[in-house]
Design a protein around this motif. Structure first.
Motif, PDB file in Angstrom:
ATOM      1  N   ASP A   1     -71.233  40.602  66.756  1.00 53.44           N
ATOM      2  CA  ASP A   1     -71.830  40.982  65.461  1.00 53.44           C
ATOM      3  C   ASP A   1     -72.935  39.971  65.081  1.00 53.44           C
ATOM      4  OD1 ASP A   1     -72.836  41.871  63.047  1.00 53.44           O
ATOM      5  OD2 ASP A   1     -70.611  42.077  62.065  1.00 53.44           O
ATOM      6  N   THR A   2     -74.205  40.400  65.624  1.00 51.32           N
ATOM      7  CA  THR A   2     -75.471  39.526  65.398  1.00 51.32           C
ATOM      8  C   THR A   2     -75.826  39.120  63.919  1.00 51.32           C
ATOM      9  OG1 THR A   2     -76.523  40.541  67.489  1.00 51.32           O
ATOM     10  CG2 THR A   2     -77.741  39.067  66.191  1.00 51.32           C
ATOM     11  N   GLY A   3     -75.602  40.068  62.980  1.00 54.23           N
ATOM     12  CA  GLY A   3     -75.813  39.709  61.838  1.00 54.23           C
ATOM     13  C   GLY A   3     -74.763  38.849  61.038  1.00 54.23           C
ATOM     14  N   ALA A   4     -73.606  38.984  61.864  1.00 53.16           N
ATOM     15  CA  ALA A   4     -72.390  37.999  60.917  1.00 53.16           C
ATOM     16  C   ALA A   4     -72.452  36.635  61.242  1.00 53.16           C
ATOM     17  CB  ALA A   4     -71.053  38.802  61.367  1.00 53.16           C
ATOM     18  N   VAL A   5     -73.399  36.365  62.064  1.00 59.68           N
ATOM     19  CA  VAL A   5     -73.530  34.941  62.513  1.00 59.68           C
ATOM     20  C   VAL A   5     -74.824  34.418  61.703  1.00 59.68           C
ATOM     21  CG1 VAL A   5     -74.226  33.205  64.372  1.00 59.68           C
ATOM     22  CG2 VAL A   5     -72.545  35.362  64.819  1.00 59.68           C
ATOM     23  N   SER A   6     -74.609  33.377  60.830  1.00 63.97           N
ATOM     24  CA  SER A   6     -75.842  32.997  60.055  1.00 63.97           C
ATOM     25  C   SER A   6     -76.200  31.822  60.650  1.00 63.97           C
ATOM     26  CB  SER A   6     -75.594  32.911  58.440  1.00 63.97           C
ATOM     27  OG  SER A   6     -74.304  32.362  58.587  1.00 63.97           O
ATOM     28  N   PHE A   7     -77.678  31.372  60.519  1.00 65.72           N
ATOM     29  CA  PHE A   7     -78.097  30.130  60.994  1.00 65.72           C
ATOM     30  C   PHE A   7     -78.767  29.558  59.778  1.00 65.72           C
ATOM     31  CE2 PHE A   7     -77.882  32.541  64.809  1.00 65.72           C
ATOM     32  CZ  PHE A   7     -77.592  31.646  65.987  1.00 65.72           C
ATOM     33  N   ALA A   8     -78.570  28.149  59.610  1.00 68.30           N
ATOM     34  CA  ALA A   8     -79.489  27.652  58.580  1.00 68.30           C
ATOM     35  C   ALA A   8     -80.478  26.456  59.192  1.00 68.30           C
ATOM     36  CB  ALA A   8     -78.697  26.639  57.786  1.00 68.30           C
ATOM     37  N   GLY A   9     -81.660  26.973  58.656  1.00 71.27           N
ATOM     38  CA  GLY A   9     -82.535  25.773  59.308  1.00 71.27           C
ATOM     39  C   GLY A   9     -83.852  25.812  58.344  1.00 71.27           C
ATOM     40  N   GLY A  10     -85.085  25.369  58.629  1.00 70.13           N
ATOM     41  CA  GLY A  10     -86.103  25.072  58.069  1.00 70.13           C
ATOM     42  C   GLY A  10     -86.786  26.533  57.778  1.00 70.13           C
ATOM     43  N   SER A  11     -88.037  26.350  57.042  1.00 73.54           N
ATOM     44  CA  SER A  11     -88.865  27.497  56.624  1.00 73.54           C
ATOM     45  C   SER A  11     -88.980  28.651  57.742  1.00 73.54           C
ATOM     46  CB  SER A  11     -90.164  27.012  56.330  1.00 73.54           C
ATOM     47  OG  SER A  11     -90.170  25.969  55.309  1.00 73.54           O
ATOM     48  N   ALA A  12     -89.137  29.776  57.157  1.00 69.05           N
ATOM     49  CA  ALA A  12     -89.268  30.755  57.937  1.00 69.05           C
ATOM     50  C   ALA A  12     -90.295  30.914  58.880  1.00 69.05           C
ATOM     51  CB  ALA A  12     -89.397  32.217  56.990  1.00 69.05           C
ATOM     52  N   GLY A  13     -90.207  31.139  60.149  1.00 72.78           N
ATOM     53  CA  GLY A  13     -91.545  31.117  61.238  1.00 72.78           C
ATOM     54  C   GLY A  13     -91.518  29.810  61.607  1.00 72.78           C
ATOM     55  N   GLY A  14     -90.590  28.795  61.271  1.00 81.91           N
ATOM     56  CA  GLY A  14     -90.855  27.483  61.924  1.00 81.91           C
ATOM     57  C   GLY A  14     -89.885  27.510  63.171  1.00 81.91           C
ATOM     58  N   THR A  15     -89.995  25.903  63.708  1.00 81.97           N
ATOM     59  CA  THR A  15     -89.282  25.996  64.904  1.00 81.97           C
ATOM     60  C   THR A  15     -87.701  26.061  64.859  1.00 81.97           C
ATOM     61  OG1 THR A  15     -90.570  23.815  64.949  1.00 81.97           O
ATOM     62  CG2 THR A  15     -89.294  23.977  66.917  1.00 81.97           C
ATOM     63  N   ASP A  16     -87.297  26.085  63.692  1.00 82.61           N
ATOM     64  CA  ASP A  16     -85.790  26.415  63.784  1.00 82.61           C
ATOM     65  C   ASP A  16     -85.644  27.857  63.840  1.00 82.61           C
ATOM     66  OD1 ASP A  16     -85.643  23.529  63.214  1.00 82.61           O
ATOM     67  OD2 ASP A  16     -85.137  23.993  61.120  1.00 82.61           O
ATOM     68  N   HIS A  17     -86.252  28.628  63.270  1.00 83.46           N
ATOM     69  CA  HIS A  17     -86.199  30.081  63.133  1.00 83.46           C
ATOM     70  C   HIS A  17     -86.403  30.602  64.423  1.00 83.46           C
ATOM     71  CE1 HIS A  17     -87.339  33.794  60.330  1.00 83.46           C
ATOM     72  NE2 HIS A  17     -86.435  34.121  61.518  1.00 83.46           N
ATOM     73  N   ILE A  18     -87.729  30.024  64.990  1.00 84.80           N
ATOM     74  CA  ILE A  18     -87.894  30.486  66.267  1.00 84.80           C
ATOM     75  C   ILE A  18     -86.945  30.451  67.306  1.00 84.80           C
ATOM     76  CG2 ILE A  18     -89.635  29.989  68.270  1.00 84.80           C
ATOM     77  CD1 ILE A  18     -91.914  29.463  66.259  1.00 84.80           C
ATOM     78  N   THR A  19     -86.221  28.976  67.498  1.00 81.34           N
ATOM     79  CA  THR A  19     -85.288  28.690  68.310  1.00 81.34           C
ATOM     80  C   THR A  19     -84.193  29.727  68.093  1.00 81.34           C
ATOM     81  OG1 THR A  19     -85.998  26.502  68.089  1.00 81.34           O
ATOM     82  CG2 THR A  19     -83.616  27.054  68.962  1.00 81.34           C
ATOM     83  N   ALA A  20     -83.603  30.141  66.981  1.00 81.49           N
ATOM     84  CA  ALA A  20     -82.737  31.162  66.588  1.00 81.49           C
ATOM     85  C   ALA A  20     -83.164  32.441  67.227  1.00 81.49           C
ATOM     86  CB  ALA A  20     -82.495  31.447  65.250  1.00 81.49           C
ATOM     87  N   GLY A  21     -84.434  32.709  67.131  1.00 83.75           N
ATOM     88  CA  GLY A  21     -84.741  33.990  67.806  1.00 83.75           C
ATOM     89  C   GLY A  21     -84.820  34.153  69.345  1.00 83.75           C
ATOM     90  N   LEU A  22     -85.075  32.790  69.699  1.00 83.65           N
ATOM     91  CA  LEU A  22     -85.224  32.967  71.363  1.00 83.65           C
ATOM     92  C   LEU A  22     -83.722  32.693  71.913  1.00 83.65           C
ATOM     93  CD1 LEU A  22     -88.137  30.150  71.780  1.00 83.65           C
ATOM     94  CD2 LEU A  22     -88.047  32.605  72.236  1.00 83.65           C
ATOM     95  N   ILE A  23     -82.859  32.176  71.141  1.00 82.43           N
ATOM     96  CA  ILE A  23     -81.509  32.339  71.334  1.00 82.43           C
ATOM     97  C   ILE A  23     -80.982  33.696  71.588  1.00 82.43           C
ATOM     98  CG2 ILE A  23     -78.929  31.683  70.954  1.00 82.43           C
ATOM     99  CD1 ILE A  23     -80.252  29.171  69.789  1.00 82.43           C
ATOM    100  N   ALA A  24     -81.182  34.470  70.665  1.00 81.87           N
ATOM    101  CA  ALA A  24     -80.628  35.828  70.611  1.00 81.87           C
ATOM    102  C   ALA A  24     -81.276  36.545  71.690  1.00 81.87           C
ATOM    103  CB  ALA A  24     -81.240  36.509  69.348  1.00 81.87           C
ATOM    104  N   LYS A  25     -82.798  36.265  71.874  1.00 79.09           N
ATOM    105  CA  LYS A  25     -83.606  37.210  73.058  1.00 79.09           C
ATOM    106  C   LYS A  25     -82.867  36.564  74.542  1.00 79.09           C
ATOM    107  CE  LYS A  25     -87.982  37.918  75.069  1.00 79.09           C
ATOM    108  NZ  LYS A  25     -89.462  37.321  74.938  1.00 79.09           N
ATOM    109  N   ALA A  26     -82.423  35.354  74.590  1.00 80.23           N
ATOM    110  CA  ALA A  26     -82.115  34.702  75.744  1.00 80.23           C
ATOM    111  C   ALA A  26     -80.696  35.470  76.182  1.00 80.23           C
ATOM    112  CB  ALA A  26     -82.142  33.538  75.947  1.00 80.23           C
ATOM    113  N   ALA A  27     -79.953  35.737  75.148  1.00 83.38           N
ATOM    114  CA  ALA A  27     -78.596  36.351  74.928  1.00 83.38           C
ATOM    115  C   ALA A  27     -78.590  37.974  75.295  1.00 83.38           C
ATOM    116  CB  ALA A  27     -77.676  35.965  73.920  1.00 83.38           C
ATOM    117  N   GLY A  28     -79.863  38.585  75.336  1.00 89.53           N
ATOM    118  CA  GLY A  28     -80.012  39.922  75.731  1.00 89.53           C
ATOM    119  C   GLY A  28     -79.799  40.714  74.373  1.00 89.53           C
ATOM    120  N   LEU A  29     -80.201  39.931  73.114  1.00 90.66           N
ATOM    121  CA  LEU A  29     -80.036  40.527  71.899  1.00 90.66           C
ATOM    122  C   LEU A  29     -81.290  40.867  71.240  1.00 90.66           C
ATOM    123  CD1 LEU A  29     -76.786  38.544  70.879  1.00 90.66           C
ATOM    124  CD2 LEU A  29     -76.868  40.727  71.727  1.00 90.66           C
ATOM    125  N   ASP A  30     -81.351  41.612  70.089  1.00 93.76           N
ATOM    126  CA  ASP A  30     -82.678  41.582  69.424  1.00 93.76           C
ATOM    127  C   ASP A  30     -82.877  40.593  68.399  1.00 93.76           C
ATOM    128  OD1 ASP A  30     -84.857  42.730  67.922  1.00 93.76           O
ATOM    129  OD2 ASP A  30     -83.687  44.459  67.361  1.00 93.76           O
TER     130      ASP A  30
END
Length: 317
Positions: free
Chosen positions: A142-171
């Motif tokens: 359940d992708t949405g049930a996993v919450s990530f805390a990090g810095g501002s939207a669009g920053g390195t932390d946010h990009i990392t979370a997105g790249l993790i999902a993408k590398a795992a084959g998720l949206d």
């Protein structure tokens, strides 16, 4: 003769005043206390003073919107003031794009890239997630049930979370990312169990990791980092490598001579024993780059970041 003498003395006084101005700086950290920009600004403050490069250095915090509020204030308020500096970095590049900021880094005077730091993915010590595999399994369940805390939207932390999902084959667009304006606020949310995981520079988590309050799942380097007991995301099966970098800029509208003076001061700072100790203490890499080479690299990073943000759905194509 008296008039000539007065003019000479006046010129001397003016030159002395100008020289004195270069001995003091105010550094804006465009985020709340506790985060990477604040740490960088205060490390600069201490080093510039301890290495006797500047006699008085003050740090001010202006929070909000991934640094773009501070950036707008810096551009409008400090134009032409060579005593004013601002810390920024990769996070700000993304925030400018995601927030559609009318003020961009094209409007400041880039001085130098200072440091680089790889991201760390952590969970509270009591979390049932022990490895990156566990994290990926939870995301797939359940992708949405996993919450990530990090810095501002669009920053390195946010990009990392997105790249993790993408590398795992998720949206990546389904990632539940909660943005905080400062590292202290994000850390409190992670330690308090308000989120599933946290993403930030390793230095911001190091104390809690060593104290056993946080579990380090992985880092985003391309190879294992000496002294850090954790695998890379690549070693964990996710093809993700990302490094956050931080820079210092001067105000717009300063002269070439003022820019040269500031660059010389920052170069002395980076070459000092005091700064090298700061890098070792915080686990920051020296990525110093100044002058035209830095401006060229900054332009390239802006272009690359826009492509990444479009790829993971944070910026419209």
């Amino acid at each position: 003769m008296k008039t000539l003498l007065a003019a000479i003395l006046s010129l001397g006084l003016f030159a002395s005043a100008a020289a004195a101005q270069t001995e003091s700086y105010e550094i804006m950290a465009p985020a709340s206390p506790g985060g990477g920009w604040d740490q960088t600004a205060r490390a600069m403050q201490a080093t510039l003073q301890d290495a006797k490069i500047a006699s008085d250095v003050q740090v001010v915090n202006v929070t909000g919107a991934g640094g773009t509020i501070g950036l707008a204030q810096f551009v409008s308020r400090d134009k032409g003031d060579a005593s004013k500096l601002m810390v920024g970095g990769y996070v700000m590049v993304g925030a400018i794009l995601t927030n559609k900021s009318p003020v961009t880094l094209d409007q400041v005077t880039p001085i130098a890239r200072l440091t680089g730091e790889y991201e760390a993915i952590v969970v509270p010590a009591a979390s049932p997630l022990k490895t990156v595999d566990d994290l990926v399994a939870a995301l797939k369940k359940d992708t949405g049930a996993v919450s990530f805390a990090g810095g501002s939207a669009g920053g390195t932390d946010h990009i990392t979370a997105g790249l993790i999902a993408k590398a795992a084959g998720l949206d990546p667009k389904a990632v539940n990312y909660i943005a905080f304006s400062g590292g202290g606020e994000a850390l409190a949310a992670i330690l308090g169990g308000q989120v599933t995981a946290g993403i930030s520079g390793y230095g911001e988590f190091e104390g809690q990791i060593k104290a056993g309050a946080l579990r380090l799942l992985a880092v985003t380097s391309d190879a294992k980092i000496e002294g850090i007991d954790a695998p890379t995301l690549k070693e964990s099966g996710l093809d993700v490598v990302i490094q956050n970098w931080r820079m210092v800029a001067a105000a717009p509208g300063i002269t070439d001579e003022e820019k040269a003076t500031i660059t010389a001061d920052i170069t002395k700072m980076v070459e000092s024993a005091e700064w090298k100790a700061v890098l070792d203490r915080n686990g920051w890499e020296n990525t110093f780059l100044s002058g035209d080479a830095f401006k060229t690299q900054l332009d390239a990073d802006v272009t690359a970041t826009k492509a990444i943000l479009q790829d993971i759905g944070l910026v419209a194509k």
